[in-house]
Design a protein around this motif. Sequence first.
Motif, mmCIF file in Angstrom:
data_model
loop_
_atom_site.group_PDB
_atom_site.id
_atom_site.type_symbol
_atom_site.label_atom_id
_atom_site.label_comp_id
_atom_site.label_asym_id
_atom_site.label_seq_id
_atom_site.Cartn_x
_atom_site.Cartn_y
_atom_site.Cartn_z
ATOM 1 N N THR A 119 44.880 37.793 43.463
ATOM 2 C CA THR A 119 43.862 37.932 42.236
ATOM 3 C C THR A 119 42.384 39.440 42.963
ATOM 4 O O THR A 119 42.243 40.524 42.839
ATOM 5 N N PRO A 139 51.062 41.776 39.222
ATOM 6 C CA PRO A 139 49.868 41.998 39.224
ATOM 7 C C PRO A 139 50.320 43.449 38.365
ATOM 8 O O PRO A 139 49.580 43.626 37.458
ATOM 9 N N GLN A 191 33.463 43.005 40.117
ATOM 10 C CA GLN A 191 34.459 41.721 40.149
ATOM 11 C C GLN A 191 35.372 41.463 41.630
ATOM 12 O O GLN A 191 35.453 39.910 41.878
ATOM 13 N N THR A 192 35.223 42.611 42.243
ATOM 14 C CA THR A 192 35.952 42.344 43.672
ATOM 15 C C THR A 192 35.478 41.076 44.579
ATOM 16 O O THR A 192 35.562 40.467 44.854
ATOM 17 N N GLN A 194 48.737 30.007 48.091
ATOM 18 C CA GLN A 194 47.369 29.983 47.780
ATOM 19 C C GLN A 194 47.352 31.532 48.772
ATOM 20 O O GLN A 194 46.619 32.680 47.926
ATOM 21 N N LYS A 248 35.313 34.501 45.651
ATOM 22 C CA LYS A 248 35.924 32.577 45.089
ATOM 23 C C LYS A 248 37.360 32.216 45.709
ATOM 24 O O LYS A 248 37.713 31.323 45.704
ATOM 25 N N ILE A 249 37.998 33.549 46.255
ATOM 26 C CA ILE A 249 39.080 32.995 46.709
ATOM 27 C C ILE A 249 38.869 33.173 48.252
ATOM 28 O O ILE A 249 39.441 31.983 49.030
ATOM 29 N N GLN A 259 35.628 37.487 42.827
ATOM 30 C CA GLN A 259 37.397 36.832 43.295
ATOM 31 C C GLN A 259 36.938 37.187 44.490
ATOM 32 O O GLN A 259 38.286 36.222 45.380
ATOM 33 N N THR A 277 44.265 42.343 40.781
ATOM 34 C CA THR A 277 44.289 42.442 39.280
ATOM 35 C C THR A 277 42.985 42.015 39.037
ATOM 36 O O THR A 277 42.438 42.656 37.484
ATOM 37 N N THR A 278 41.723 42.487 39.531
ATOM 38 C CA THR A 278 40.527 42.508 39.066
ATOM 39 C C THR A 278 40.373 44.045 38.752
ATOM 40 O O THR A 278 39.228 43.705 37.545
ATOM 41 N N THR A 296 48.333 34.614 46.221
ATOM 42 C CA THR A 296 46.959 34.290 44.834
ATOM 43 C C THR A 296 45.873 34.927 45.160
ATOM 44 O O THR A 296 45.254 36.072 44.551
ATOM 45 N N VAL A 297 45.498 35.138 46.491
ATOM 46 C CA VAL A 297 44.529 35.684 47.101
ATOM 47 C C VAL A 297 44.466 37.170 47.250
ATOM 48 O O VAL A 297 43.484 38.425 45.898
#
Length: 472
Positions: free
Chosen positions: A253, A334, A11-12, A246, A18-19, A15, A256-257, A249-250
């Motif tokens: 994310t 988070p 997930q890390t 932005q 993704k970011i 994510q 919170t993964t 948010t990186v």
Amino acid sequence: MKNVAKNFMYQTVFQLTKIILPIVTIPIVSNALGPVGIGVYNYTYSIAQYFVLLAGLGVTIYGNREVALVWKKSKKSTSIVFCEIFVFKMIISSIVLIMYFVLSFFVDNKGVFLSQIFVILAVMFDISWFFMGIEDFRKTSMVNLIVQLFSFVFIILLVKDEKDVVVYTLIQSLGIMLSQLLVWVYIRKHIKFVKVNIRKCLQHIKGSIDYFIPQVAIMLYTNLNKTILGFYLGAVAVGYYANSLQLNTVFITIITTLDLVLLPHMTSLFASKESSKIVRMMEKTINLQLFISIPTMFGMLIVYDKLVPWFFGSKFLFINKIIPLFSILIVVIPLGMSISRQYLMPVGRVKEYNKSVLLGAGINILLNAFLLPLFGFFGVVFANIFAELFVTIVRVRSFLKSTDFKFNVKNIISYTMAALIMFFLTRLFTHDMPELLWVNIVQAIIAVLIYFVIVTFLRTNPIIEFIRNKRI
């Protein structure tokens, strides 16, 4: 716990990709599209997200939880649950898709607005909730990674100037849809497609709405701000707002993964009547989270003013005034999400979760109505920050009342002191340096070294403790 560690890694990676891939393209996209193009994209995307929300109807979290409760029992029961939920979601998504298409004839920027339609189509075919429920994050993560890489290449090659905002939107929305379609290759290994009764499929509406209501509220205190800015102040204001969020948010994310990975695991513990283990695990995960989030917040305050000029370009210098205000959200969001994803959702305390986000949405709407006329753009920024703060405070208070969880106050003080010293020393050492990439790298290296040395000296470094425990 080995599965949790593996899933956290997958997930890390996903994510981060993704970011970070979009962020790598930000200098190119920002200079090509400018504040207007970035604003138009984010404004139309904010409207499309209301339809995405309606099409999903809370299934991502509801389906995740339902699958987590049955997948260890039998393949047959898992197959029935999957097919019922998928058919139910397809019916809802189809209705929403028609609504969006009709609306597209009555809005400005029709080309960009219609290009966002694939984001809603992606919801129809999204089965990531199933793989989350069976604690298999590898497949969805790897597929998304590959699609993100292709999207990145197409953005670099095709987005050249302000006229390419439709092209940019199509690349982003088609990438999202393709990533959902490709995951279907792996589904046959886990389930068998069965005929389901439509009436039984529609019975899932009650459970999904329990998770849909808070998502509506979350949308009202996050996505609504972009819509309000676009409606009242225009696309440029949305462009500034979106790019300001932005960077924060990186980190949010990434932090919170772990919560997303732990949701099915915590649900399994609750199903096995091991609720006390959930709280004990949360004491470790929240401590680790604060160990990362507190210095990250101060780290943003170290680098932002030397980063914005070369990263976003001269057209976005205004956001130097906004990024420091949003940096507090790196700690606040988070923490609130940990309590909801690791405790409230797994143990079925949806009402408490709903209460926090509904109150947060209400506060955001009221503050926007009051602060926007007084402070304009900054009124919306303050409304967002206060709403997020309120939601987290409500969740923390409720969590502490209903469990024997205790924050490690000594560690929190240590992390904050170390981060403050890190902030002042790094700013002092790099104050006269130019606004260039290599300066930000130097700042990051100095800051990390100072922080790790101090927390290790104070004996509050959880990484050192983990290594020691492994050796014993």
